[in-house]
Motif scaffolding. Structure first.
Motif, PDB file in Angstrom:
ATOM      1  N   ALA A   1      -3.839   2.484   0.749  1.00 45.83           N
ATOM      2  CA  ALA A   1      -3.057   3.533   0.090  1.00 45.83           C
ATOM      3  C   ALA A   1      -3.816   4.857   0.107  1.00 45.83           C
ATOM      4  O   ALA A   1      -3.230   5.927   0.339  1.00 45.83           O
TER       5      ALA A   1
ATOM      6  N   ALA B   1       0.711   4.112  -2.808  1.00 49.76           N
ATOM      7  CA  ALA B   1       0.523   5.505  -2.383  1.00 49.76           C
ATOM      8  C   ALA B   1       1.648   6.384  -2.910  1.00 49.76           C
ATOM      9  O   ALA B   1       1.408   7.507  -3.383  1.00 49.76           O
TER      10      ALA B   1
ATOM     11  N   LEU C   1      -2.862   8.513   1.617  1.00 52.82           N
ATOM     12  CA  LEU C   1      -2.876   9.750   0.836  1.00 52.82           C
ATOM     13  C   LEU C   1      -3.777  10.803   1.462  1.00 52.82           C
ATOM     14  O   LEU C   1      -3.467  11.997   1.436  1.00 52.82           O
TER      15      LEU C   1
ATOM     16  N   HIS D   1       0.830  -1.211   0.000  1.00 50.86           N
ATOM     17  CA  HIS D   1       0.000   0.000   0.000  1.00 50.86           C
ATOM     18  C   HIS D   1       0.863   1.261   0.000  1.00 50.86           C
ATOM     19  O   HIS D   1       0.486   2.276  -0.583  1.00 50.86           O
TER      20      HIS D   1
END
Length: 201
Positions: free
Chosen positions: A47, A9, A51, A5
């Motif tokens: 992810a 990201a 973010l 992840h």
């Protein structure tokens, strides 16, 4: 080895930084991104959480997310000043005075208070601050105020309104308006995201 992840990201963040997507653009669906990166949808979900925590995407987790507009840093100097931009009333239902509100207003716990939640927008129409106010009876004029600054973790409703994730730290400014003899006429919680505000009192 880097977690999947974090790799997803980092790649998405690099694409946003390079201008492949601009603020306001909708990102591909979770399923589409999972196919593109050859990972499980849960990996993409993690992810996106990463973010969002970095302020790169915004929106509801269950829906398609958008590239976030960079937060505009503002300085709060006068907690009692009128908000100069658009506002929306999110709630205006009466409520019972909790022990804390009763103490702030100098009333008996359990009595009915008027209550209002206002969402204050920045010039671009994005939520910049939430103001929850409580008062008894009719709103009265005030001659002064006191303010106390602290920090809270956003609950689900606050996070939803501000486009942030639950438990994001935010400033909580408790403002109590006073009449000419120092009696409380109204009290309010001003919730300000830390990534958008500095406080100068």
């Amino acid at each position: 080895m880097e977690a999947a992840h974090r790799r997803v990201a980092a790649d998405l963040a690099a694409q946003i930084s390079a201008g492949l997507w601009v603020p306001g653009d909708q990102l591909p669906s979770r399923a589409s991104l999972a196919r593109h990166y050859g990972v499980h949808e849960q990996t993409v979900r993690l992810a996106m959480i990463l973010l969002r925590s970095r302020g790169l995407v915004e929106g509801e987790q269950r829906n398609r997310l958008r590239v976030a507009h960079p937060p505009v840093m503002r300085t709060l100097i006068r907690p009692d000043a009128d908000w100069p931009h658009q506002t929306e009333t999110a709630d205006s239902s009466p409520c019972r005075a909790t022990d804390e509100l009763a103490d702030r207003l100098g009333v008996q716990p359990g009595i009915t208070l008027q209550h209002e939640v206002i969402e204050c927008m920045d010039p671009g129409g994005r939520s910049a601050m939430l103001v929850s106010s409580w008062w008894r009876g009719r709103r009265k004029a005030h001659s002064s105020y006191v303010a106390e600054l602290g920090v809270i973790a956003l609950d689900a409703d606050q996070a939803h309104a501000l486009g942030l994730i639950v438990d994001t730290p935010a400033y909580r400014l408790v403002r109590t308006r006073l009449d000419t003899v120092g009696r409380a006429t109204e009290t309010a919680d001003l919730i300000l995201p830390m990534d958008r505000w500095t406080i100068r009192l």
